[in-house]
Design an enzyme around this catalytic site. Structure first.
Site, mmCIF file in Angstrom:
data_model
loop_
_atom_site.group_PDB
_atom_site.id
_atom_site.type_symbol
_atom_site.label_atom_id
_atom_site.label_comp_id
_atom_site.label_asym_id
_atom_site.label_seq_id
_atom_site.Cartn_x
_atom_site.Cartn_y
_atom_site.Cartn_z
ATOM 1 N N LEU A 1 -26.755 -32.699 30.559
ATOM 2 C CA LEU A 1 -25.579 -32.936 29.721
ATOM 3 C C LEU A 1 -25.750 -32.370 28.319
ATOM 4 C CD1 LEU A 1 -24.593 -36.615 30.662
ATOM 5 C CD2 LEU A 1 -23.469 -34.489 31.382
ATOM 6 N N THR B 1 -30.738 -34.808 27.748
ATOM 7 C CA THR B 1 -29.905 -35.831 28.361
ATOM 8 C C THR B 1 -29.403 -35.321 29.708
ATOM 9 O OG1 THR B 1 -29.182 -36.596 26.179
ATOM 10 C CG2 THR B 1 -27.879 -37.304 28.068
ATOM 11 N N LYS C 1 -31.717 -40.359 29.178
ATOM 12 C CA LYS C 1 -32.146 -39.610 27.993
ATOM 13 C C LYS C 1 -33.662 -39.573 27.962
ATOM 14 C CE LYS C 1 -28.020 -40.844 25.413
ATOM 15 N NZ LYS C 1 -27.453 -41.478 24.219
ATOM 16 N N ASP D 1 -25.765 -40.912 13.655
ATOM 17 C CA ASP D 1 -25.268 -39.620 14.151
ATOM 18 C C ASP D 1 -23.813 -39.721 14.608
ATOM 19 O OD1 ASP D 1 -25.458 -36.921 14.651
ATOM 20 O OD2 ASP D 1 -26.424 -37.134 16.604
#
Length: 345
Positions: free
Chosen positions: A29, A37, A54, A152
């Site tokens: 991903l 990920t 992850k 983030d």
């Protein structure tokens, strides 16, 4: 190709092999300086639901540093597990360590990011951005109440769920930053080589690895600019004196909302909103100000009336106290208009 060759999960991508005798790895991903990920299926649970794995790869060799990293990872993973009870945060399903690499397994939320949404449907109006804030800020309140800073926030980490349209906050940087602190890289280079966050969306204090709750507020403000303009923060000019983003000529919003955005985007922590609560309060005041300004008394507190008698200051009804507070707030707001700051109390 490098990821496929270098990681066990990458090599298992697209095959029928199961990671930990449970997870079928479907595809990559995303990737970053700190890990990869993957989208996976849980072959054990009924229905084989999708999940996100992850893989975090800290650069650790010293046994003492490794032990320290394990402790930090465990602490932050537990914090993420607590946050997952909120409907707008993916649930943490599992976490573990294998061969000195850390793994987080999270709920998979199907949908598109706000970055994809802007590309597909166009720029957002002021009303739509305000609605976005009303959806996101309560989530941020919840996160901060649990003593977690996201680190983030950006359009790519905000998902619009395909099933019910709810806004979901993903990819917390807290675990990554804790592992940075535990790394063996000297602190004078850590900020440059292991900075956690996204350039342009990250507030200045984040580069020193000293984020505070207001750090997330800054990132939300920059995200608002993206929704209004479709421009990356690095595409804007910056004020050479303050270092702040020069965005005012790029957007068409009301003066009041412009002042809210301005205070969210302040470089100085002293001038920036300190919390999601303050932004929510400022947004809510906009609808009340026109009505309240008509209702507020112009009589000053303590002003002499009825001859030489002075109005008692010992007790005032709650409605009167609120009216006085709003009048004073509006007065200070108007006084600060030239500098573009919106005061909050």
């Amino acid at each position: 190709m490098d990821i496929v060759k270098q990681t066990q999960l990458g090599q298992m991508c697209g095959s029928k092999l199961l990671f930990r005798d449970r997870y079928q790895i479907l595809q990559i991903l995303g990737k970053g300086g700190f890990g990869v990920t993957f989208l996976a299926k849980d072959a054990v649970l009924p229905g084989n639901p999708f999940c996100v794995i992850k893989q975090l790869c800290p650069k650790l060799k010293n046994p003492k540093s490794w032990k320290h990293a394990c402790e930090r990872f465990e602490k932050e993973a537990k914090a993420l597990a607590r946050l997952g009870h909120h409907s707008q945060i993916p649930m943490l399903l599992d976490y573990f360590e294998i061969n000195k690499e850390f793994y987080l397994v999270q709920e998979y939320v199907q949908g598109c990011t706000l970055a994809q949404e802007v590309k597909q449907t166009g720029l957002k109006s002021e009303a739509a951005v305000k609605q976005f804030l009303r959806e996101l800020l309560p989530v941020l309140q919840y996160v901060h109440r649990n003593r977690v800073i996201h680190r983030d926030i950006k359009p790519h980490n905000l998902l619009r769920c395909k099933d019910d349209g709810r806004l979901v906050l993903i990819d917390f940087g807290a675990v990554k930053e804790e592992l940075v602190h535990a790394s063996e890289i000297p602190m004078d280079t850590t900020a440059n080589t292991n900075f956690v966050g996204t350039m342009g969306f990250a507030a200045p204090e984040q580069f020193c690895l000293r984020p505070v709750y207001a750090t997330d507020i800054y990132a939300v403000g920059v995200t608002c600019l993206y929704l209004l303009t479709g421009k990356s923060p690095l595409e804007f000019e910056h004020d050479p004196k303050t270092g702040e983003i020069s965005w005012q000529k790029e957007v068409n919003v009301s003066d009041y909302f412009a002042q809210i955005l301005d205070q969210m985007l302040k470089i100085s922590l002293e001038e920036r909103f300190k919390s999601a609560d303050e932004v929510i309060w400022a947004l809510s005041m906009e609808s009340y100000l026109p009505t309240l300004s008509d209702c507020l008394s112009t009589q000053k507190l303590g002003e002499k009336t009825r001859g030489n008698e002075e109005i008692s200051q010992e007790y005032l009804p709650p409605v009167v106290r609120t009216a006085i507070a709003i009048r004073e707030w509006k007065k200070k707001l108007n006084a600060r208009k030239p500098s573009g700051n919106l005061m909050c109390y």
